[in-house]
Enzyme design. Sequence first.
Site, PDB file in Angstrom:
ATOM      1  N   GLU A 290       0.824  -1.211   0.000  1.00 37.06           N
ATOM      2  CA  GLU A 290       0.000   0.000   0.000  1.00 37.06           C
ATOM      3  C   GLU A 290       0.865   1.271   0.000  1.00 37.06           C
ATOM      4  O   GLU A 290       0.499   2.276  -0.597  1.00 37.06           O
ATOM      5  CB  GLU A 290      -0.928  -0.021   1.224  1.00 37.06           C
ATOM      6  CG  GLU A 290      -1.850   1.161   1.368  1.00 37.06           C
ATOM      7  CD  GLU A 290      -2.940   1.238   0.289  1.00 37.06           C
ATOM      8  OE1 GLU A 290      -3.043   0.325  -0.547  1.00 37.06           O
ATOM      9  OE2 GLU A 290      -3.691   2.239   0.297  1.00 37.06           O
ATOM     10  N   THR A 401     -11.626   8.466 -13.097  1.00 40.93           N
ATOM     11  CA  THR A 401     -10.644   7.934 -12.150  1.00 40.93           C
ATOM     12  C   THR A 401     -10.976   6.521 -11.675  1.00 40.93           C
ATOM     13  O   THR A 401     -10.193   5.889 -10.976  1.00 40.93           O
ATOM     14  CB  THR A 401     -10.455   8.894 -10.958  1.00 40.93           C
ATOM     15  OG1 THR A 401      -9.258   8.544 -10.262  1.00 40.93           O
ATOM     16  CG2 THR A 401     -11.655   8.873 -10.021  1.00 40.93           C
TER      17      THR A 401
END
Length: 410
Positions: A290, A401
């Site tokens: 992440e 997006t």
Amino acid sequence: GNSQMGATIVDALDTLYIMGLHDEFREGQEWIDKNLDFSVNSEVSVFEVNIRFIGGLLAAYYLSGQEVFKIKAVQLAGKLLPAFNTPTGIPWAMVNLKSGVGRNWGWASAGSSILAEFGTLHMEFVHLSYLTGDPVYYNKVMHIRKLLQKMDRPNGLYPNYLNPRTGRWGQHLSHIVSIKGSFYEYLLKAWLMSDKMDTEARKMYDDAIEAIEKHLIRKSNGGLTFIGEWKNGHLERKMGHLTCFAGGMFALGADGSRDDKAGHYLQLGAEIAHTCHESYDRTTLKLGPEAFKFDGGIEAVAVRQNEKYYILRPEVIETYWYMWRFTHDPKYRQWGWEATQAIDKYCRVSGGFSGVKDVYSSSPTYDDVQQSFFLAETLKYLYLLFSNDDLLPLDNWVFNTEAHPLPVLH
Ligand code: DMJ
């Protein structure tokens, strides 16, 4: 929200269509027609509903021509409009679909709205006005842009938080993690979507990108280009998986860049793609964490346990795809294939695909969640990476997006 809104069905529709899975697409359409209802007493994120639901429905409409998707998108947009009833017209982060009551998160700089959220409505809202002939949606997002244009920007960077009551910035901390980043992405895409007529958006993008390059982009000791995060007055040498989308954005914006720096931005895109690939390659599972650091001897590796997870995110593959389209360097397909194999090997479970909690562990545990963006984005970008360029050519389509393609408005 707390209602069954079928996010995965809506988010995945255009992927099914693009892949030619027409029976499954029709099943999704039927479900939406019969079951997708927005009069629910549920508090939802304006941003998430916009990018996943409105974006998903609009793309399904444009691809298939089926009216039901347009009707549902417009109905839903009507339910989001009350979120804009604030003293400044900057929308609340959340709205109750039934009552229309809006509010902000307490954690976001004392109840501020978040730039990447209210700055990521433009594409969808412009299309809603285009399709309905009703200027209300267009006016809402143009009002946001005008307001942002007038505000001061420390070092040319936009802070993350804006108070919708006072119209003032929250804490002056600015960084381009993707949720913040999609504001910049939408400036570029507003210009592309307008067939390059919206030069105001292009100028705002160019200004912002110059400031980002100056203040946030650095090279590690080992020569990896990364985008850091500005926090408490200093640059944190850490990059999030979310930020890896920026490689594709730089490449997409190269053509038309100021001072004819196209080659420079394409190169920057390639360097970010390389760094993000390294973040995958330096793990046991060959899937990216992440967030990863660049400190002393640490190069593109997660340090904290709570940053070692992979939740089926698309950004790295998104950047491979854009880089492939612009360069046709076979390494991007190779890197995409590596990620495909790793996802198949480590994330596939009996009911679908799951995120994993630690990409450095050889026996990963699952988080038991299949995020809707896995079907909307990750698999779509992989499919496009291995397809010909005439499938959704970038001259005619701009991806929101959440990877939902919307046509250029010529
Ligand atoms: C998606 O919802 C979108 O890509 C958004 O821009 C960022 N977060 C997820 C994927 O990681």
